[in-house]
Design an enzyme around this catalytic site. Structure first.
Site, PDB file in Angstrom:
ATOM      1  N   THR A 150      49.346  47.413  36.119  1.00 35.84           N
ATOM      2  CA  THR A 150      49.057  48.291  37.256  1.00 35.84           C
ATOM      3  C   THR A 150      48.383  47.526  38.386  1.00 35.84           C
ATOM      4  O   THR A 150      47.355  46.867  38.185  1.00 35.84           O
ATOM      5  CB  THR A 150      48.135  49.437  36.795  1.00 35.84           C
ATOM      6  OG1 THR A 150      48.779  50.135  35.716  1.00 35.84           O
ATOM      7  CG2 THR A 150      47.838  50.396  37.927  1.00 35.84           C
ATOM      8  N   GLU A 151      48.972  47.606  39.579  1.00 36.17           N
ATOM      9  CA  GLU A 151      48.422  46.984  40.788  1.00 36.17           C
ATOM     10  C   GLU A 151      48.128  45.492  40.599  1.00 36.17           C
ATOM     11  O   GLU A 151      47.246  44.935  41.239  1.00 36.17           O
ATOM     12  CB  GLU A 151      47.138  47.716  41.222  1.00 36.17           C
ATOM     13  CG  GLU A 151      47.308  49.216  41.426  1.00 36.17           C
ATOM     14  CD  GLU A 151      48.264  49.563  42.556  1.00 36.17           C
ATOM     15  OE1 GLU A 151      48.422  48.745  43.481  1.00 36.17           O
ATOM     16  OE2 GLU A 151      48.857  50.666  42.520  1.00 36.17           O
ATOM     17  N   LEU A 152      48.914  44.851  39.725  1.00 37.16           N
ATOM     18  CA  LEU A 152      48.764  43.422  39.410  1.00 37.16           C
ATOM     19  C   LEU A 152      47.361  43.073  38.902  1.00 37.16           C
ATOM     20  O   LEU A 152      46.901  41.938  39.059  1.00 37.16           O
ATOM     21  CB  LEU A 152      49.104  42.535  40.623  1.00 37.16           C
ATOM     22  CG  LEU A 152      50.552  42.539  41.117  1.00 37.16           C
ATOM     23  CD1 LEU A 152      50.764  41.434  42.139  1.00 37.16           C
ATOM     24  CD2 LEU A 152      51.549  42.397  39.975  1.00 37.16           C
ATOM     25  N   TRP A 298      46.168  43.049  43.536  1.00 37.53           N
ATOM     26  CA  TRP A 298      46.757  42.803  44.852  1.00 37.53           C
ATOM     27  C   TRP A 298      46.176  43.740  45.922  1.00 37.53           C
ATOM     28  O   TRP A 298      46.695  43.814  47.031  1.00 37.53           O
ATOM     29  CB  TRP A 298      48.269  42.897  44.792  1.00 37.53           C
ATOM     30  CG  TRP A 298      48.899  44.257  44.596  1.00 37.53           C
ATOM     31  CD1 TRP A 298      48.295  45.459  44.389  1.00 37.53           C
ATOM     32  CD2 TRP A 298      50.320  44.523  44.607  1.00 37.53           C
ATOM     33  NE1 TRP A 298      49.227  46.456  44.255  1.00 37.53           N
ATOM     34  CE2 TRP A 298      50.475  45.917  44.384  1.00 37.53           C
ATOM     35  CE3 TRP A 298      51.457  43.743  44.762  1.00 37.53           C
ATOM     36  CZ2 TRP A 298      51.742  46.528  44.324  1.00 37.53           C
ATOM     37  CZ3 TRP A 298      52.706  44.349  44.700  1.00 37.53           C
ATOM     38  CH2 TRP A 298      52.850  45.718  44.494  1.00 37.53           C
TER      39      TRP A 298
END
Length: 433
Positions: A150-152, A298
């Protein structure tokens, strides 16, 4: 063994839509356990489908055919998004299936509910990854071998968990505080799981499309030149971004679809190949271990987890939510599991972010609430009701189990069987004498 020396570009798109909560008041707690704003979810999903998913999928399919398989892309689609596609936009599912059938698209694994479970519970993290893997196999007939959290969100410990689940590759953010002097344009390996390859997002070139497309007046040729320059001495440029960039965040009127239409030819003409993540790690060897002891992502300028857990509101909600894990696991109630999953969607915490400076506009764009405090209050009202449901179910189960343990089962005694037993006893006594 490397088959050629061509440089590579890896295109990856995140597809996710949160299950938005309805306005849930304090007086609803204990009385109404429907938490979701179905009308808003349907309206937004259909809007984005018409602006982004359907036209962009059609364009990518056309480009794959036009370039005879030389153009390749990859996606991760959250389980929350797949559920909404099934419910409100089945035509989007079909368009992704058409892309899957080309063999030029890789589908990645992630947490089913786009959650931050990796930070709270390894068992819940594994459960959601397995759940998502089954969904991808069901919809697209492929088994993911690359993982994208999730979301890097990434750190060495997460890499270790992912490697233990059998994945060969993971995506992460090429954050400056992670890289130091290193370039994001190489394949790296996880130091605690050396067989796990790490692909790093080139944040500057990715954000040139995702956030600066209009202000840069980008053309396909100009951007292809930038890619060529970045690859002058490096191996691969990883372009990772939200799929909603195309047509939703960057409207069609900006020329974003024309940019995508001409980009493959411009890139290929400069001797650069398109690869998927699994192809990238086969083509390019890892140049070194990349130590990431602290969490990165990120999001925002900090590229950390402060967008979700940067204030006391977020931490309070997060801790209360995951404190329920053990009881829910013991209950095994499908309805509770589903609501528990949707309440883990990271978007709910994102809405509570109190950043009002450099990244404030980004948070405002994605936030359905007027203030982070409204987001917190609404979420905690929902969570309070959910906690009551878990407590009631757990207490009911415990009482029932206790009652079952106290019941003594008495088998009926038949006269013939009793007489036979009595006769057998007499014979046994006679033999002993």
């Amino acid at each position: 063994m490397k088959t050629n020396n061509k440089k590579s570009v890896c295109l990856y798109f995140q597809v996710h839509q949160p299950t938005r909560l309805r306005q849930y008041r304090f007086f609803d707690i204990g009385k109404d356990s429907h938490y979701y704003d179905d009308f808003t979810n349907k309206t937004i999903l259909r809007r984005i489908a018409q602006r982004c998913y359907l036209p962009m999928n059609a364009l990518l399919l056309e480009l794959i055919k036009e370039n005879k398989g030389s153009f390749k892309v990859s996606f991760s689609i959250s389980g929350s998004a797949l559920e909404q596609f099934d419910r409100y936009a089945p035509d989007v599912i079909e368009s992704f299936k058409a892309l899957a059938d080309t063999g030029c698209v890789e589908f990645l694994s992630e947490t089913y509910y786009h959650s931050l479970s990796a930070l709270a519970s390894e068992s819940e993290f594994r459960h959601q990854v397995e759940q998502h893997k089954k969904a991808i196999e069901y919809y697209f007939g492929v088994t993911p071998v690359t993982f994208r959290n999730t979301e890097l969100v990434y750190a060495d410990d997460i890499g270790g968990m992912v490697a233990a689940m059998g994945f060969k590759t993971i995506l992460a953010e090429g954050a400056k505080h992670v890289l130091g002097w290193k370039s994001p344009n190489y394949v790296y390996s996880c130091p605690i799981a050396p067989k796990l390859h790490v692909l790093l997002r080139n944040s500057a070139l990715s954000d040139d499309i995702a956030f600066r497309f209009s202000s840069n007046s980008l053309t396909a040729d100009k951007y292809a030149d930038w890619l060529s320059g970045a690859l002058a001495s490096d191996d691969i440029v990883n372009l990772f971004m939200d799929y909603e960039t195309f047509g939703e965040h960057q409207k069609a009127s900006t020329g974003i679809f024309d940019f995508v239409k001409y980009l493959p030819a411009a890139v290929l003409s400069r001797g650069i190949e398109f690869v998927t993540p699994s192809q990238a790690v086969k083509k390019h060897a890892a140049v070194a271990d990349l130590e990431v002891p602290e969490l990165s992502s990120w999001a925002d300028e900090e590229r950390d987890i402060s967008a979700w857990l940067g204030n006391e509101l977020q931490k309070d909600a997060f801790n209360k939510l995951y404190s329920l894990k053990e009881n829910i696991s013991m209950l095994g109630d499908d309805a509770l599991w589903a609501d528990y999953g949707h309440l883990q969607e990271s978007d709910h915490l994102y809405y509570m972010c109190t950043k009002f400076f450099s990244d404030g506009d980004v948070h405002k764009y994605f936030n359905p609430y007027d203030t982070p405090y409204e987001a917190f209050i609404n979420y905690m009202n929902v969570l309070s009701d959910f906690m009551l449901r878990v407590e009631d179910a757990f207490n009911s189960t415990a009482v029932r189990k206790e009652a079952e343990e106290k019941v003594v089962v008495v088998k009926p005694v038949h006269k013939k069987a009793a007489a036979a037993a009595k006769a057998a006893a007499k014979k046994s006594t006679a033999r002993k004498k």
